[in-house]
Design an enzyme around this catalytic site. Structure first.
Site, PDB file in Angstrom:
ATOM      1  N   ASP A   1       2.996  -2.476  21.159  1.00 50.37           N
ATOM      2  CA  ASP A   1       2.275  -1.220  21.352  1.00 50.37           C
ATOM      3  C   ASP A   1       2.975  -0.233  22.275  1.00 50.37           C
ATOM      4  O   ASP A   1       2.352   0.695  22.783  1.00 50.37           O
ATOM      5  CB  ASP A   1       0.874  -1.509  21.890  1.00 50.37           C
ATOM      6  CG  ASP A   1       0.898  -2.253  23.222  1.00 50.37           C
ATOM      7  OD1 ASP A   1       2.004  -2.451  23.779  1.00 50.37           O
ATOM      8  OD2 ASP A   1      -0.173  -2.648  23.713  1.00 50.37           O
TER       9      ASP A   1
ATOM     10  N   SER B   1      -1.334  -7.630  32.317  1.00 51.42           N
ATOM     11  CA  SER B   1      -1.544  -7.724  30.867  1.00 51.42           C
ATOM     12  C   SER B   1      -0.493  -8.552  30.153  1.00 51.42           C
ATOM     13  O   SER B   1      -0.706  -8.969  29.009  1.00 51.42           O
ATOM     14  CB  SER B   1      -1.602  -6.321  30.247  1.00 51.42           C
ATOM     15  OG  SER B   1      -0.422  -5.590  30.537  1.00 51.42           O
TER      16      SER B   1
ATOM     17  N   HIS C   1       3.680  -3.685  25.508  1.00 53.05           N
ATOM     18  CA  HIS C   1       3.600  -5.144  25.456  1.00 53.05           C
ATOM     19  C   HIS C   1       4.415  -5.690  24.283  1.00 53.05           C
ATOM     20  O   HIS C   1       4.561  -5.025  23.262  1.00 53.05           O
ATOM     21  CB  HIS C   1       2.141  -5.576  25.313  1.00 53.05           C
ATOM     22  CG  HIS C   1       1.254  -4.998  26.370  1.00 53.05           C
ATOM     23  ND1 HIS C   1       0.488  -3.876  26.164  1.00 53.05           N
ATOM     24  CD2 HIS C   1       1.050  -5.377  27.653  1.00 53.05           C
ATOM     25  CE1 HIS C   1      -0.176  -3.587  27.278  1.00 53.05           C
ATOM     26  NE2 HIS C   1       0.152  -4.478  28.192  1.00 53.05           N
TER      27      HIS C   1
END
Length: 386
Positions: A349, A49, A352
């Site tokens: 978040d 991610s 990230h």
């Protein structure tokens, strides 16, 4: 962001590049006067991610608003309020943002493709089915099918628009291949085993990475840009859920035992890259010290105008666990509303980095200051070291 604040950020991050803060290594230097730009025609990325531009959102679960709000003004498949480091890399190389290989809507692969997906790891298992070996398999199929189709279209005057969305066969050998993966291998190990067992599993992780690079090399890849893993123990999520604290927290509030495992991973990764250089002398390898860049950013958060790095903007792990993009009301308290000022947060978040943080990190690493050898991303086809 104010101009004075930006200058301060660059000055502090310049100390990272010089090794004055953040533990940056004294890596090999290249005489930059002799280096010419590589003019990479395409970019192929493998990862999780930290560099996923829409793969997981297209294939498993949609990345919902407010992700993307700062830069794209709408969800873009990224776990961020804006851009990732891979986006800034594309900008630096003069290439368009990478389309996710798994995204069938509106994608353009003329200048590369992104095989990274959120939750991916080097080894099978973990948080995502799209482990590194599967990503490599997807790339090999992509290369085979697009090369065949490109050649077919070359003999037809009826499909120039389609051909303009496909990579030229020659571009595969001239392209830059980037890796940002391994964080989830460590995170999954911490969650399901122990720090000691996770450390012991690092050699098998890196053997799999080495096998993947050998496969790409056999398929014609020659230019590799490899990020080491960041200080996972500094992620707000890690700090919140790490139980044996506070005695294991360092001066920046990071989980020191987890960061030590990440540092061990990075040292073994550095040695693996050296081994690959010896095994594949026709390839150019650049090892990039993302750990030092991220740790120094966290260490200097307040000087750089950021909030406490343990705070984050979207989602909640305090009192009630809710992911970014979700909302819930518990006992009259609303959980899930994003903060009004994401540019003042390093973490978007809890896991990230924000667009603002990624912008600064990109300025630090893409110029080669924390690379071995010290070449910028645009010069990464040069492997000579002095």
């Amino acid at each position: 962001m104010e101009f004075r604040k930006l200058i301060l950020m660059l000055n502090i991050l310049g100390l990272v590049a010089n090794g004055e803060i953040g533990g940056a290594r004294d890596v090999d230097r290249v005489d930059r006067r002799e280096i010419k730009s590589c003019k990479f025609p395409a970019l192929y990325n493998f990862g999780d991610s930290n560099s996923d531009t829409g793969g997981r959102s297209a294939s498993l679960d949609m990345v919902a608003p407010p992700n993307g709000e700062t830069f794209f003004k709408a969800p873009s498949g990224r776990f961020c309020d804006g851009r990732l480091i891979i986006d800034f890399m594309a900008e630096e190389l003069g290439l368009p943002y990478l389309s996710a290989y798994l995204d069938s809507i509106g994608s353009n692969f003329r200048h590369g493709a992104n095989f990274a997906t959120g939750g991916s790891s080097i080894r099978p298992g973990g948080y995502s089915p799209f482990h590194l070996q599967l990503q490599i398999g997807q790339f090999l199929q992509f290369k085979s099918r697009t090369t065949l189709l490109y050649k077919e279209l070359n003999h037809s005057a009826k499909s120039p628009p389609l051909q303009s969305r496909l990579p030229s066969p020659q571009d595969f050998s001239d392209a830059l291949y980037t890796f940002d993966i391994g964080q989830n291998d460590l995170a999954y190990g911490f969650e399901h085993t122990s720090e000691a067992e996770t450390r012991e599993s690092i050699p098998s992780m890196l053997d799999k990475l080495g096998e993947a690079i050998h496969q790409l090399y056999k398929a014609g890849a020659r230019n590799f840009w490899v990020h080491n893993t960041g200080p996972i123990g500094c992620l707000p999520y890690s700090v919140i859920y790490y139980l044996p604290k506070p005695r294991n927290l360092d001066g920046n509030g990071c989980v020191e035992p987890q960061n030590k495992v990440a540092q061990e991973f990075n040292e073994q990764l550095r040695r693996k890259v050296l081994q690959l250089r010896a095994q594949l002398p026709a390839a150019a390898f650049t090892y990039v010290d993302m750990y030092s860049a991220k740790y120094s950013l966290i260490s200097n958060a307040k000087k750089l105008g950021f909030e406490d790095p343990s705070q984050f903007c979207c989602g909640s792990y305090y009192g009630y666990h809710i992911g970014c993009g979700e909302k819930a009301i518990v006992n009259g308290t609303v959980y899930g509303n994003p903060c009004p000022n994401p540019s003042e947060h390093i973490s978007w978040d809890g896991i990230h980095y924000s667009d603002a943080a990624n912008a600064l990190l990109a300025k630090t690493v893409l110029d080669g200051s924390l690379a071995d050898p010290k070449v910028s991303v645009g010069e990464a086809c040069h492997s000579s070291m002095t």
